[in-house]
Design a protein around this motif. Structure first.
Motif, PDB file in Angstrom:
ATOM      1  N   THR A  93       0.816  -1.215   0.000  1.00 30.86           N
ATOM      2  CA  THR A  93       0.000   0.000   0.000  1.00 30.86           C
ATOM      3  C   THR A  93       0.851   1.268   0.000  1.00 30.86           C
ATOM      4  N   ALA A  94       2.145   1.124  -0.022  1.00 31.80           N
ATOM      5  CA  ALA A  94       3.025   2.292   0.006  1.00 31.80           C
ATOM      6  C   ALA A  94       3.055   2.981  -1.343  1.00 31.80           C
ATOM      7  N   GLU A  95       3.548   4.173  -1.319  1.00 26.56           N
ATOM      8  CA  GLU A  95       3.797   4.961  -2.518  1.00 26.56           C
ATOM      9  C   GLU A  95       2.559   5.113  -3.380  1.00 26.56           C
ATOM     10  N   ASP A  96       2.586   4.520  -4.536  1.00 26.75           N
ATOM     11  CA  ASP A  96       1.556   4.782  -5.534  1.00 26.75           C
ATOM     12  C   ASP A  96       0.409   3.786  -5.521  1.00 26.75           C
ATOM     13  N   ASN A  97       0.504   2.728  -4.737  1.00 27.43           N
ATOM     14  CA  ASN A  97      -0.587   1.753  -4.608  1.00 27.43           C
ATOM     15  C   ASN A  97      -0.817   0.934  -5.881  1.00 27.43           C
ATOM     16  N   VAL A  98       0.103   0.971  -6.836  1.00 25.82           N
ATOM     17  CA  VAL A  98      -0.091   0.247  -8.099  1.00 25.82           C
ATOM     18  C   VAL A  98      -0.240  -1.249  -7.851  1.00 25.82           C
ATOM     19  N   LEU A  99       0.579  -1.813  -6.984  1.00 27.55           N
ATOM     20  CA  LEU A  99       0.494  -3.252  -6.736  1.00 27.55           C
ATOM     21  C   LEU A  99      -0.893  -3.624  -6.230  1.00 27.55           C
ATOM     22  N   ALA A 100      -1.402  -2.885  -5.263  1.00 27.08           N
ATOM     23  CA  ALA A 100      -2.736  -3.180  -4.746  1.00 27.08           C
ATOM     24  C   ALA A 100      -3.780  -3.085  -5.855  1.00 27.08           C
ATOM     25  N   LEU A 101      -3.667  -2.069  -6.685  1.00 27.66           N
ATOM     26  CA  LEU A 101      -4.643  -1.886  -7.754  1.00 27.66           C
ATOM     27  C   LEU A 101      -4.534  -2.971  -8.827  1.00 27.66           C
ATOM     28  N   LEU A 102      -3.345  -3.481  -9.054  1.00 24.28           N
ATOM     29  CA  LEU A 102      -3.193  -4.585 -10.006  1.00 24.28           C
ATOM     30  C   LEU A 102      -3.834  -5.866  -9.477  1.00 24.28           C
ATOM     31  N   LEU A 103      -3.945  -5.989  -8.155  1.00 27.79           N
ATOM     32  CA  LEU A 103      -4.606  -7.146  -7.558  1.00 27.79           C
ATOM     33  C   LEU A 103      -6.125  -7.023  -7.607  1.00 27.79           C
TER      34      LEU A 103
END
Length: 185
Positions: A93-103
């Protein structure tokens, strides 16, 4: 040269932020390089300086995050399962949250399968050897345990992201701790 490095780094950050912004509104499959460039307010050549296409962006992003995650695993594992889970959630959830959004539901199935495979590979390398209290498992049983762990982890994270990450990482770890029965050596 420092100015050039700083611009390079800022462009990369803008691309990450643009992807995060777009994933909130659109499915990954609908996002184009043009969308990313417009949202990031960069030229296409600026994008292509970093990535060949949006899939290359995701692949490089995943590798970067997984490297950071593996470092966390090695550093935090001695503090136990809860500490590892918390640090991984914070990374996610750090920084830009891209990983969470890709999930999330907005990510692509192909990317989600790649992430699941990375989670499985990471669990094989960094979790399975450090579990205590397990009976001796043969290779087939280990593969099923890895499938169980990676799908449980992925599905839980996906549900958390899709429902708006209402719980803090600390609260989610406390909830998950009730269901996880293994610990690190």
């Amino acid at each position: 040269m420092k100015e050039k490095d700083l611009r390079y780094h800022r462009t990369k950050q803008r691309i990450n932020a643009a992807m995060a912004s777009l994933l909130i509104k659109k499915n990954f499959d609908e996002i184009t390089v043009k969308n990313i460039c417009e949202t990031a307010e960069i030229s296409r050549s600026g994008f292509y300086l970093h990535y060949t296409d949006k899939y290359d962006f995701v692949e490089k992003y995943q590798l970067e995050i997984m490297a950071r995650g593996m470092k966390i695993m090695k550093e935090v594992a001695p503090r136990g399962r809860k500490a590892v889970m918390l640090e991984i959630l914070r990374l996610m959830t750090a920084e830009d949250n891209v990983l969470a959004l890709l999930l999330s539901d907005h990510g692509s199935a192909t990317i989600q399968n790649q992430i699941k495979q990375l989670v499985t590979d990471n669990a094989r390398q960094n979790i399975l050897p450090h579990l205590k209290g397990l009976p001796d498992l043969n290779d087939v049983e280990k593969e099923y345990l890895l499938a169980f762990l990676s799908n449980a982890i992925f599905g839980t994270l996906q549900h958390w992201v899709n429902s708006g990450q209402k719980e803090t990482p600390e609260k989610l770890v406390a909830i998950l701790d009730q269901f996880v029965f293994f610990d690190f050596v």
